[in-house]
Scaffold this motif. Structure first.
Motif, short mmCIF file in Angstrom:
data_model
loop_
_atom_site.label_atom_id
_atom_site.label_comp_id
_atom_site.label_asym_id
_atom_site.label_seq_id
_atom_site.Cartn_x
_atom_site.Cartn_y
_atom_site.Cartn_z
N MET A 1 0.83 -1.21 0.00
CA MET A 1 0.00 0.00 0.00
C MET A 1 0.86 1.26 0.00
SD MET A 1 -2.89 -1.25 2.75
CE MET A 1 -3.69 0.36 2.78
N LEU A 2 1.97 1.25 0.77
CA LEU A 2 2.86 2.40 0.80
C LEU A 2 3.52 2.66 -0.56
CD1 LEU A 2 4.70 2.02 4.23
CD2 LEU A 2 2.91 3.65 3.65
N SER A 3 3.75 1.59 -1.31
CA SER A 3 4.43 1.75 -2.60
C SER A 3 3.60 2.51 -3.60
CB SER A 3 4.82 0.37 -3.15
OG SER A 3 3.66 -0.37 -3.51
N PHE A 4 2.30 2.63 -3.37
CA PHE A 4 1.42 3.39 -4.27
C PHE A 4 1.09 4.78 -3.71
CE2 PHE A 4 0.50 -1.08 -5.22
CZ PHE A 4 0.72 -1.08 -6.60
N GLN A 5 1.89 5.23 -2.74
CA GLN A 5 1.65 6.53 -2.12
C GLN A 5 2.86 7.44 -2.27
OE1 GLN A 5 0.35 6.20 1.96
NE2 GLN A 5 -0.91 4.40 1.55
N ASN A 6 2.58 8.73 -2.26
CA ASN A 6 3.63 9.74 -2.17
C ASN A 6 3.79 10.08 -0.69
OD1 ASN A 6 5.52 11.75 -2.70
ND2 ASN A 6 3.94 13.31 -3.00
N LEU A 7 4.67 9.36 -0.01
CA LEU A 7 4.80 9.47 1.44
C LEU A 7 6.18 9.99 1.78
CD1 LEU A 7 3.50 8.95 4.20
CD2 LEU A 7 4.44 6.64 4.13
N ASN A 8 6.24 11.26 2.11
CA ASN A 8 7.47 11.90 2.55
C ASN A 8 7.26 12.45 3.96
OD1 ASN A 8 8.61 11.35 0.02
ND2 ASN A 8 7.69 13.21 -0.84
N GLU B 1 26.29 -0.44 -2.75
CA GLU B 1 24.89 -0.68 -2.40
C GLU B 1 24.35 -1.88 -3.16
OE1 GLU B 1 23.35 3.92 -1.54
OE2 GLU B 1 22.58 2.75 -3.23
N THR B 2 23.69 -2.77 -2.44
CA THR B 2 22.88 -3.80 -3.07
C THR B 2 21.41 -3.39 -2.94
OG1 THR B 2 22.88 -5.03 -0.98
CG2 THR B 2 24.56 -5.62 -2.60
N LEU B 3 20.52 -4.16 -3.53
CA LEU B 3 19.12 -3.73 -3.58
C LEU B 3 18.51 -3.51 -2.20
CD1 LEU B 3 17.66 -5.70 -6.62
CD2 LEU B 3 17.76 -3.22 -6.32
N PRO B 4 18.72 -4.38 -1.21
CA PRO B 4 18.14 -4.09 0.12
C PRO B 4 18.67 -2.79 0.71
CG PRO B 4 18.74 -6.40 -0.03
CD PRO B 4 19.31 -5.73 -1.24
N VAL B 5 19.98 -2.54 0.57
CA VAL B 5 20.56 -1.30 1.10
C VAL B 5 20.05 -0.10 0.30
CG1 VAL B 5 22.72 -0.07 1.55
CG2 VAL B 5 22.58 -2.54 1.90
N TYR B 6 19.93 -0.25 -1.00
CA TYR B 6 19.42 0.82 -1.86
C TYR B 6 17.99 1.19 -1.48
CZ TYR B 6 18.09 3.18 -6.24
OH TYR B 6 17.64 4.08 -7.17
N ALA B 7 17.16 0.19 -1.22
CA ALA B 7 15.78 0.46 -0.80
C ALA B 7 15.75 1.19 0.54
CB ALA B 7 14.99 -0.85 -0.71
N PHE B 8 16.61 0.80 1.47
CA PHE B 8 16.63 1.45 2.79
C PHE B 8 17.10 2.90 2.68
CE2 PHE B 8 18.94 2.66 6.63
CZ PHE B 8 17.97 2.45 7.60
N ILE B 9 18.15 3.14 1.92
CA ILE B 9 18.67 4.51 1.81
C ILE B 9 17.68 5.41 1.09
CG2 ILE B 9 20.48 5.90 0.75
CD1 ILE B 9 22.44 3.67 1.38
N GLU B 10 17.07 4.91 0.02
CA GLU B 10 16.08 5.71 -0.68
C GLU B 10 14.84 5.95 0.16
OE1 GLU B 10 16.10 7.30 -3.61
OE2 GLU B 10 18.22 6.78 -3.84
N GLY B 11 14.44 4.96 0.94
CA GLY B 11 13.22 5.09 1.72
C GLY B 11 13.41 5.83 3.03
N VAL B 12 14.28 5.30 3.89
CA VAL B 12 14.49 5.89 5.21
C VAL B 12 15.51 7.01 5.18
CG1 VAL B 12 15.15 5.40 7.60
CG2 VAL B 12 13.84 3.71 6.29
N GLY B 13 16.64 6.78 4.49
CA GLY B 13 17.69 7.79 4.47
C GLY B 13 17.26 9.07 3.78
N ASN B 14 16.64 8.97 2.63
CA ASN B 14 16.18 10.14 1.88
C ASN B 14 14.73 10.51 2.18
OD1 ASN B 14 18.70 10.24 0.66
ND2 ASN B 14 18.05 9.06 -1.12
N GLN B 15 14.09 9.77 3.07
CA GLN B 15 12.72 10.05 3.52
C GLN B 15 11.70 10.01 2.37
OE1 GLN B 15 12.83 13.73 5.73
NE2 GLN B 15 14.07 12.84 7.39
N HIS B 16 11.97 9.14 1.39
CA HIS B 16 11.00 8.88 0.32
C HIS B 16 10.44 7.48 0.59
CE1 HIS B 16 12.30 12.49 -1.50
NE2 HIS B 16 13.45 12.02 -1.97
N TYR B 17 9.53 7.39 1.55
CA TYR B 17 9.11 6.09 2.04
C TYR B 17 8.32 5.31 0.98
CZ TYR B 17 10.40 8.35 6.39
OH TYR B 17 11.09 9.01 7.36
N GLY B 18 7.54 5.98 0.18
CA GLY B 18 6.82 5.29 -0.89
C GLY B 18 7.78 4.71 -1.91
N MET B 19 8.83 5.46 -2.26
CA MET B 19 9.83 4.96 -3.20
C MET B 19 10.56 3.77 -2.61
SD MET B 19 11.38 5.04 -6.07
CE MET B 19 10.79 6.59 -6.76
#
Length: 333
Positions: free
Chosen positions: A68-75, A284-302
């Motif tokens: 559900m979060l993946s279809f949202q613009n959640l910053n 970066e591997t995919l799990p780390v890339y997802a974490f940095i893009e989501g939590v690190g850059n605060q783009h949780y939907g991405m």
């Protein structure tokens, strides 16, 4: 004329049924027996219900929420204002259209392939060594493998950070003593390949015990008579391995490769704790890339979209491997 009677009651002849003939009908089995049979058939499914409920609660529901979060613009703004902004498949479109995503994907696949090959080769050799050792040496080596396997990933990563530290690391000190004086203050996490080298050594070290111990257990199921027959036919050590040991271990090896691909591909704490995907996000591997893009850059939907794409890529890799493995088995039959 007196007629003899049986004190146990009239026989079949007295009931009008010829002797030796079957009774005209059979009595129905007790109702309790059929009910017990139904309960026996349903019992396995009832026993699975707690595990299925726990799996659905601990894995299924978070996966649904992540979807559900993946279809949202959640910053951060949406979090503070408690807003829900649906943006459809924009996160997926942006991720799939990014060169960084595909670069990290290729890096993750190559990283997984190298690690799995090293793990399987070294783990198989150590497992075969366990089968050859005596009781005491086998026990000593098994205890060492279990201790390495039981160490938590973060604890093991911390130990490797100390070992490969630039100034006071044991590895640099040993290399300096051996004559490589340029390695005295070498920064192992300063480059892409050196950082991946440290991470690979760490992951291989943590994964070998699983392969070695299970392969040794599999070798104990091979009948000794087969080796004796191969020796009588003039087979040496290598031919005995290829004609006797390898066919028995092949199902185990196929299953272990499948499990190791999953474990290495989704490895997060080792990669992140060593250098947080650095330097310059080159490890970066995919799990780390997802974490940095989501939590690190605060783009949780991405981040949620990238994590789901990671699961899909892993499913594609594992299903392709299973298809190839099953096809080889069918060709050999």
């Amino acid at each position: 004329m007196a007629v003899a009677t049986d004190h146990k009651g009239p026989g079949p002849a007295a009931a009008g049924v010829p002797r030796g003939a079957a009774p005209p009908f059979r009595t129905a089995p007790p109702a309790g027996r059929s009910g017990r049979g139904r309960l026996t058939a349903v019992a396995p499914y009832l026993l699975l219900l707690p595990a299925l409920a726990a799996t659905a609660a601990l894995l299924g529901w978070p996966l649904v929420k992540n979807g559900m979060l993946s279809f949202q613009n959640l910053n951060m703004r949406q979090l503070i204002q408690h807003l829900t902004e649906w943006n459809g498949v924009d996160n997926y479109r942006e991720a799939l259209g990014s060169e960084d995503f595909w670069r990290v994907t290729g890096r993750s696949v190559a990283f997984t392939g190298v690690n799995v090959v090293l793990i399987m080769v070294l783990g198989t050799l150590i497992g075969l060594l366990l089968a050859r050792l005596g009781t005491r040496m086998r026990l000593l080596l098994s205890v060492g493998l279990v201790l390495a396997w039981a160490m938590p990933p973060i604890a093991g990563t911390t130990v490797f950070q100390w070992l490969f530290a630039a100034r006071f690391g044991v590895v640099n000190w040993v290399l300096d003593r051996l004559g490589w004086h340029s390695m005295a203050d070498y920064n192992w996490t300063g480059g892409q390949f050196s950082t991946f080298f440290v991470i690979t050594v760490l992951i291989v070290w943590q994964s070998i015990p699983f392969v070695a111990l299970n392969l040794y257990a599999a070798t104990t199921t091979i009948p000794r008579e087969l080796y004796e027959a191969a020796a009588l036919d003039g087979a040496g050590a290598w031919r005995g391995f290829t004609s006797v040991t390898l066919p028995f271990l092949k199902p185990f090896l196929l299953a272990t490769v499948f499990l190791e691909v999953i474990w290495v591909f989704k490895a997060f704490p080792q990669v992140f704790a060593i250098n947080e995907g650095g330097p310059d996000r080159l490890t970066e591997t995919l799990p780390v890339y997802a974490f940095i893009e989501g939590v690190g850059n605060q783009h949780y939907g991405m981040g949620a979209a990238i994590s789901l794409l990671t699961i899909l890529i892993l499913l594609v890799l594992t299903s392709s491997y299973l298809r190839i493995a099953l096809r080889k088995e069918e060709d050999e039959l």
